[in-house]
Enzyme design. Structure first.
Site, PDB file in Angstrom:
ATOM      1  N   PRO A  15      39.889  -5.708 -49.282  1.00 12.66           N
ATOM      2  CG  PRO A  15      42.064  -5.384 -48.590  1.00 12.66           C
ATOM      3  CD  PRO A  15      41.268  -5.887 -49.742  1.00 12.66           C
ATOM      4  CG  ASN A  16      39.849  -2.774 -44.244  1.00  9.04           C
ATOM      5  OD1 ASN A  16      39.449  -3.356 -43.244  1.00  9.04           O
ATOM      6  ND2 ASN A  16      41.125  -2.683 -44.554  1.00  9.04           N
ATOM      7  NE  ARG A  23      34.729   3.876 -37.441  1.00 10.38           N
ATOM      8  CZ  ARG A  23      34.797   2.616 -37.039  1.00 10.38           C
ATOM      9  NH1 ARG A  23      35.445   1.746 -37.742  1.00 10.38           N
ATOM     10  NH2 ARG A  23      34.221   2.246 -35.917  1.00 10.38           N
ATOM     11  CE1 TYR A  28      38.521   5.171 -49.982  1.00  6.83           C
ATOM     12  CE2 TYR A  28      38.336   5.148 -47.589  1.00  6.83           C
ATOM     13  CZ  TYR A  28      39.095   5.012 -48.728  1.00  6.83           C
ATOM     14  OH  TYR A  28      40.432   4.728 -48.636  1.00  6.83           O
ATOM     15  CG  ASN A  79      38.027  -0.688 -54.818  1.00  8.64           C
ATOM     16  OD1 ASN A  79      39.217  -0.700 -54.515  1.00  8.64           O
ATOM     17  ND2 ASN A  79      37.166   0.213 -54.361  1.00  8.64           N
ATOM     18  CB  ALA A  82      45.029  -1.822 -48.522  1.00  7.40           C
ATOM     19  CD  GLU A 103      44.372  -0.253 -60.349  1.00  9.77           C
ATOM     20  OE1 GLU A 103      45.113  -0.426 -61.346  1.00  9.77           O
ATOM     21  OE2 GLU A 103      44.768   0.287 -59.308  1.00  9.77           O
ATOM     22  CG  HIS A 105      41.362   2.535 -56.904  1.00  8.42           C
ATOM     23  ND1 HIS A 105      41.594   1.582 -55.941  1.00  8.42           N
ATOM     24  CD2 HIS A 105      42.224   2.265 -57.914  1.00  8.42           C
ATOM     25  CE1 HIS A 105      42.568   0.780 -56.339  1.00  8.42           C
ATOM     26  NE2 HIS A 105      42.953   1.173 -57.542  1.00  8.42           N
ATOM     27  NE  ARG A 112      43.023   8.649 -50.181  1.00  5.89           N
ATOM     28  CZ  ARG A 112      42.477   7.576 -49.610  1.00  5.89           C
ATOM     29  NH1 ARG A 112      41.923   6.631 -50.360  1.00  5.89           N
ATOM     30  NH2 ARG A 112      42.484   7.436 -48.298  1.00  5.89           N
TER      31      ARG A 112
HETATM   32  O1  CA2 Z   1      39.603   4.505 -53.291  1.00  5.79           O
HETATM   33  C1  CA2 Z   1      39.479   3.271 -53.243  1.00  5.79           C
HETATM   34  O2  CA2 Z   1      38.507   2.678 -53.719  1.00  5.79           O
HETATM   35  C2  CA2 Z   1      40.530   2.434 -52.507  1.00  5.79           C
HETATM   36  O3  CA2 Z   1      40.711   1.232 -53.242  1.00  5.79           O
HETATM   37  C3  CA2 Z   1      39.963   2.147 -51.129  1.00  5.79           C
HETATM   38  C4  CA2 Z   1      40.935   1.402 -50.230  1.00  5.79           C
HETATM   39  C5  CA2 Z   1      42.300   2.090 -50.209  1.00  5.79           C
HETATM   40  O4  CA2 Z   1      43.224   1.308 -49.458  1.00  5.79           O
HETATM   41  C6  CA2 Z   1      42.849   2.324 -51.592  1.00  5.79           C
HETATM   42  O5  CA2 Z   1      44.083   3.016 -51.497  1.00  5.79           O
HETATM   43  C7  CA2 Z   1      41.876   3.141 -52.417  1.00  5.79           C
HETATM   44  C8  CA2 Z   1      40.404   1.346 -48.793  1.00  5.79           C
HETATM   45  C9  CA2 Z   1      39.089   0.685 -48.675  1.00  5.79           C
HETATM   46  C10 CA2 Z   1      38.642   0.760 -47.245  1.00  5.79           C
HETATM   47  O6  CA2 Z   1      37.447   1.478 -47.184  1.00  5.79           O
HETATM   48  C11 CA2 Z   1      37.015   1.944 -45.994  1.00  5.79           C
HETATM   49  C12 CA2 Z   1      35.774   2.524 -45.995  1.00  5.79           C
HETATM   50  C13 CA2 Z   1      35.260   3.032 -44.818  1.00  5.79           C
HETATM   51  C14 CA2 Z   1      35.998   2.934 -43.649  1.00  5.79           C
HETATM   52  C15 CA2 Z   1      37.227   2.355 -43.648  1.00  5.79           C
HETATM   53  C16 CA2 Z   1      37.740   1.833 -44.832  1.00  5.79           C
END
Ligand code: CA2
Length: 150
Positions: A15-16, A23, A28, A79, A82, A103, A105, A112
């Site tokens: 997701p996301n 953003r 990221y 990946n 969340a 896995e 990330h 974090r």
């Molecule tokens: O660090 C990673 O790759 C995560 O899997 C990214 C997830 C986060 O919930 C994990 O804890 C770590 C979030 C992905 C959402 O990515 C966004 C990118 C830009 C704007 C908003 C969200």
């Protein structure tokens, strides 16, 4: 396990991650998910593997794709976004397939917020790669390719 060169490595995104590059570039990076897909395609061609690259905001769809990879793929790099921190369903799906799963990330989840420190899927996976930015994806592909060849 010998590599089955006819079967692709599935690269699954949760997701996301479709918002990547739009953003939170400080966390990221600036690349979009399409950029990451292209990087993975280029790297896969370089090391001689095929990949399938997908993203979904739906937990159930990710479960289905893990099942599909168990039948039609050689391995999975995931990946889970969340869902990493919440999903027993993804843990069980990974345990339920007979292909190695890594896995990955983009960020270092251990550096974090505390709610990101625990991964529900880590114990079901071959290993975890995190904190290398979007290079975590190609590192994951290299790790799986090496594992399949060993
Ligand atoms: O660090 C990673 O790759 C995560 O899997 C990214 C997830 C986060 O919930 C994990 O804890 C770590 C979030 C992905 C959402 O990515 C966004 C990118 C830009 C704007 C908003 C969200």
């Amino acid at each position: 396990m010998a590599t089955d060169h006819n079967k692709p490595i599935y690269v699954l995104n949760g997701p996301n991650l479709n918002l990547l590059g739009q953003r939170e570039p400080g966390v990221y990076g600036a690349k979009t998910l399409a950029d990451v897909e292209q990087d993975c395609m280029d790297f896969a061609a370089k090391i001689g593997i095929d990949i399938v690259f997908r993203q979904s905001n739906s937990e159930g769809e990710l479960v289905g794709w893990i099942h599909e990879a168990g039948q039609q793929g050689s391995a999975v790099a995931i990946n889970a976004g969340a869902y990493t921190h919440t999903s027993v369903a993804l843990h069980d799906a990974i345990k339920g397939v007979d292909v190695p799963v890594v896995e990955l990330h983009i960020s270092n989840i251990h550096a974090r917020e505390s709610f990101r420190h625990h991964s529900m899927i880590a114990a079901a996976c071959l290993g975890q790669i995190c904190g290398f930015g979007t290079a975590s994806y190609t590192l994951g592909l290299q790790a799986l390719s090496d594992h399949l060849e060993s």
